[in-house]
Motif scaffolding. Sequence first.
Motif, PDB file in Angstrom:
ATOM      1  N   MET A 177      38.108 -79.222   8.831  1.00  0.00           N
ATOM      2  CA  MET A 177      37.489 -78.112   9.549  1.00  0.00           C
ATOM      3  C   MET A 177      38.491 -76.969   9.738  1.00  0.00           C
ATOM      4  SD  MET A 177      34.799 -76.793  10.660  1.00  0.00           S
ATOM      5  CE  MET A 177      33.611 -78.098  10.712  1.00  0.00           C
ATOM      6  N   VAL A 178      39.738 -77.297   9.994  1.00  0.00           N
ATOM      7  CA  VAL A 178      40.775 -76.268  10.111  1.00  0.00           C
ATOM      8  C   VAL A 178      40.882 -75.501   8.790  1.00  0.00           C
ATOM      9  CG1 VAL A 178      43.270 -75.890  10.368  1.00  0.00           C
ATOM     10  CG2 VAL A 178      42.072 -77.433  11.935  1.00  0.00           C
ATOM     11  N   LEU A 179      40.885 -76.223   7.682  1.00  0.00           N
ATOM     12  CA  LEU A 179      40.931 -75.568   6.367  1.00  0.00           C
ATOM     13  C   LEU A 179      39.702 -74.696   6.142  1.00  0.00           C
ATOM     14  CD1 LEU A 179      42.264 -78.358   3.949  1.00  0.00           C
ATOM     15  CD2 LEU A 179      43.473 -76.326   4.779  1.00  0.00           C
ATOM     16  N   PHE A 180      38.528 -75.210   6.481  1.00  0.00           N
ATOM     17  CA  PHE A 180      37.304 -74.432   6.293  1.00  0.00           C
ATOM     18  C   PHE A 180      37.351 -73.139   7.093  1.00  0.00           C
ATOM     19  CE2 PHE A 180      34.793 -78.536   5.374  1.00  0.00           C
ATOM     20  CZ  PHE A 180      35.018 -78.422   4.017  1.00  0.00           C
ATOM     21  N   LYS A 181      37.841 -73.216   8.317  1.00  0.00           N
ATOM     22  CA  LYS A 181      37.891 -72.016   9.158  1.00  0.00           C
ATOM     23  C   LYS A 181      38.883 -70.993   8.616  1.00  0.00           C
ATOM     24  CE  LYS A 181      35.879 -73.763  13.310  1.00  0.00           C
ATOM     25  NZ  LYS A 181      35.759 -73.586  14.722  1.00  0.00           N
ATOM     26  N   GLU A 182      39.875 -71.450   7.873  1.00  0.00           N
ATOM     27  CA  GLU A 182      40.861 -70.535   7.293  1.00  0.00           C
ATOM     28  C   GLU A 182      40.394 -69.959   5.956  1.00  0.00           C
ATOM     29  OE1 GLU A 182      45.493 -70.558   5.732  1.00  0.00           O
ATOM     30  OE2 GLU A 182      44.777 -72.201   6.985  1.00  0.00           O
ATOM     31  N   PHE A 183      39.641 -70.718   5.175  1.00  0.00           N
ATOM     32  CA  PHE A 183      39.330 -70.324   3.802  1.00  0.00           C
ATOM     33  C   PHE A 183      37.852 -70.064   3.524  1.00  0.00           C
ATOM     34  CE2 PHE A 183      43.312 -72.734   3.483  1.00  0.00           C
ATOM     35  CZ  PHE A 183      44.100 -71.800   2.831  1.00  0.00           C
ATOM     36  N   ALA A 184      36.986 -70.248   4.490  1.00  0.00           N
ATOM     37  CA  ALA A 184      35.545 -70.081   4.262  1.00  0.00           C
ATOM     38  C   ALA A 184      35.018 -68.830   4.936  1.00  0.00           C
ATOM     39  CB  ALA A 184      34.791 -71.309   4.791  1.00  0.00           C
ATOM     40  N   GLU A 185      33.838 -68.415   4.482  1.00  0.00           N
ATOM     41  CA  GLU A 185      33.120 -67.355   5.175  1.00  0.00           C
ATOM     42  C   GLU A 185      32.657 -67.939   6.506  1.00  0.00           C
ATOM     43  OE1 GLU A 185      29.909 -65.896   2.758  1.00  0.00           O
ATOM     44  OE2 GLU A 185      31.151 -65.945   0.951  1.00  0.00           O
ATOM     45  N   LEU A 186      32.793 -67.150   7.573  1.00  0.00           N
ATOM     46  CA  LEU A 186      32.426 -67.635   8.906  1.00  0.00           C
ATOM     47  C   LEU A 186      31.212 -66.885   9.428  1.00  0.00           C
ATOM     48  CD1 LEU A 186      35.997 -67.822  10.510  1.00  0.00           C
ATOM     49  CD2 LEU A 186      34.733 -69.634   9.328  1.00  0.00           C
ATOM     50  N   ASP A 187      30.396 -67.580  10.209  1.00  0.00           N
ATOM     51  CA  ASP A 187      29.256 -66.918  10.838  1.00  0.00           C
ATOM     52  C   ASP A 187      29.722 -66.221  12.115  1.00  0.00           C
ATOM     53  OD1 ASP A 187      29.445 -68.862  12.862  1.00  0.00           O
ATOM     54  OD2 ASP A 187      27.727 -70.016  12.136  1.00  0.00           O
ATOM     55  N   GLU A 188      28.800 -65.603  12.828  1.00  0.00           N
ATOM     56  CA  GLU A 188      29.156 -64.847  14.037  1.00  0.00           C
ATOM     57  C   GLU A 188      29.751 -65.716  15.141  1.00  0.00           C
ATOM     58  OE1 GLU A 188      25.095 -66.004  13.443  1.00  0.00           O
ATOM     59  OE2 GLU A 188      26.104 -64.381  12.446  1.00  0.00           O
ATOM     60  N   SER A 189      29.523 -67.025  15.079  1.00  0.00           N
ATOM     61  CA  SER A 189      30.096 -67.951  16.065  1.00  0.00           C
ATOM     62  C   SER A 189      31.458 -68.492  15.635  1.00  0.00           C
ATOM     63  CB  SER A 189      29.146 -69.130  16.293  1.00  0.00           C
ATOM     64  OG  SER A 189      27.904 -68.690  16.758  1.00  0.00           O
ATOM     65  N   GLY A 190      31.902 -68.105  14.433  1.00  0.00           N
ATOM     66  CA  GLY A 190      33.187 -68.580  13.947  1.00  0.00           C
ATOM     67  C   GLY A 190      33.120 -69.904  13.206  1.00  0.00           C
ATOM     68  N   ASN A 191      31.907 -70.336  12.872  1.00  0.00           N
ATOM     69  CA  ASN A 191      31.740 -71.583  12.124  1.00  0.00           C
ATOM     70  C   ASN A 191      31.579 -71.286  10.638  1.00  0.00           C
ATOM     71  OD1 ASN A 191      31.690 -73.306  14.451  1.00  0.00           O
ATOM     72  ND2 ASN A 191      29.643 -72.511  14.870  1.00  0.00           N
ATOM     73  N   PRO A 192      32.068 -72.196   9.790  1.00  0.00           N
ATOM     74  CA  PRO A 192      31.948 -71.979   8.347  1.00  0.00           C
ATOM     75  C   PRO A 192      30.474 -71.907   7.915  1.00  0.00           C
ATOM     76  CG  PRO A 192      33.504 -73.745   8.809  1.00  0.00           C
ATOM     77  CD  PRO A 192      32.820 -73.407  10.096  1.00  0.00           C
ATOM     78  N   LYS A 193      30.183 -70.930   7.033  1.00  0.00           N
ATOM     79  CA  LYS A 193      28.835 -70.815   6.476  1.00  0.00           C
ATOM     80  C   LYS A 193      28.672 -71.842   5.363  1.00  0.00           C
ATOM     81  CE  LYS A 193      28.203 -65.851   7.269  1.00  0.00           C
ATOM     82  NZ  LYS A 193      27.938 -64.551   6.604  1.00  0.00           N
ATOM     83  N   VAL A 194      27.441 -72.301   5.180  1.00  0.00           N
ATOM     84  CA  VAL A 194      27.147 -73.242   4.104  1.00  0.00           C
ATOM     85  C   VAL A 194      26.169 -72.593   3.129  1.00  0.00           C
ATOM     86  CG1 VAL A 194      27.611 -75.326   5.456  1.00  0.00           C
ATOM     87  CG2 VAL A 194      25.325 -74.339   5.467  1.00  0.00           C
ATOM     88  N   ASP A 195      26.111 -73.151   1.917  1.00  0.00           N
ATOM     89  CA  ASP A 195      25.203 -72.627   0.899  1.00  0.00           C
ATOM     90  C   ASP A 195      23.755 -72.996   1.212  1.00  0.00           C
ATOM     91  OD1 ASP A 195      24.933 -75.295   0.172  1.00  0.00           O
ATOM     92  OD2 ASP A 195      26.015 -75.095  -1.706  1.00  0.00           O
ATOM     93  N   GLU A 196      22.858 -72.595   0.334  1.00  0.00           N
ATOM     94  CA  GLU A 196      21.431 -72.801   0.548  1.00  0.00           C
ATOM     95  C   GLU A 196      21.069 -74.284   0.678  1.00  0.00           C
ATOM     96  OE1 GLU A 196      22.647 -70.953  -2.216  1.00  0.00           O
ATOM     97  OE2 GLU A 196      22.627 -69.208  -0.900  1.00  0.00           O
ATOM     98  N   SER A 197      21.810 -75.150  -0.006  1.00  0.00           N
ATOM     99  CA  SER A 197      21.520 -76.591   0.062  1.00  0.00           C
ATOM    100  C   SER A 197      21.932 -77.191   1.403  1.00  0.00           C
ATOM    101  CB  SER A 197      22.238 -77.342  -1.069  1.00  0.00           C
ATOM    102  OG  SER A 197      23.640 -77.395  -0.822  1.00  0.00           O
ATOM    103  N   GLY A 198      22.796 -76.472   2.122  1.00  0.00           N
ATOM    104  CA  GLY A 198      23.300 -76.983   3.388  1.00  0.00           C
ATOM    105  C   GLY A 198      24.394 -78.015   3.224  1.00  0.00           C
ATOM    106  N   MET A 199      24.840 -78.222   1.989  1.00  0.00           N
ATOM    107  CA  MET A 199      25.808 -79.278   1.694  1.00  0.00           C
ATOM    108  C   MET A 199      27.225 -78.764   1.448  1.00  0.00           C
ATOM    109  SD  MET A 199      23.960 -81.989   1.897  1.00  0.00           S
ATOM    110  CE  MET A 199      25.032 -83.214   1.204  1.00  0.00           C
TER     111      MET A 199
END
Length: 137
Positions: free
Chosen positions: A56-78
Amino acid sequence: MQGGKKVLVKLGQFDRAFVILRELVKEKLPFKASYWLRRDLDVISKVYQPFIDSKMVLFKEFAELDESGNPKVDESGMNVRLIDEKKEEFWKQYMELAGKEVEVEIYPLSIGWFDKVEGTVEELAAIDFLLEAEGNA
């Protein structure tokens, strides 16, 4: 069964193993199998949760984040949507984390306990570190 057996497992292996074990606990199994499976899940959960936290730390550093600061997921949700310019560094750090070996004390599960359970070779390979041939457990 005497007790636990220490095995080395790569952290990344727990991702698939944990999913399979969570499905196995839904199966109607012999009492002995259910007991030792629950014990193994407890052991794996203690090692797996810090791995999830690190991911999760890696995702927060390298992923697109939503307005709440959580990593966004693709259309599949996976799959987490990684920032294009950061993908290479993410995978480098992720593979390093996933490749770390940890020693866990598991309670070997006899293959014979799961005679009525269907599974794929891929699923079997993911939990192979927990299994022993019928005469050994």
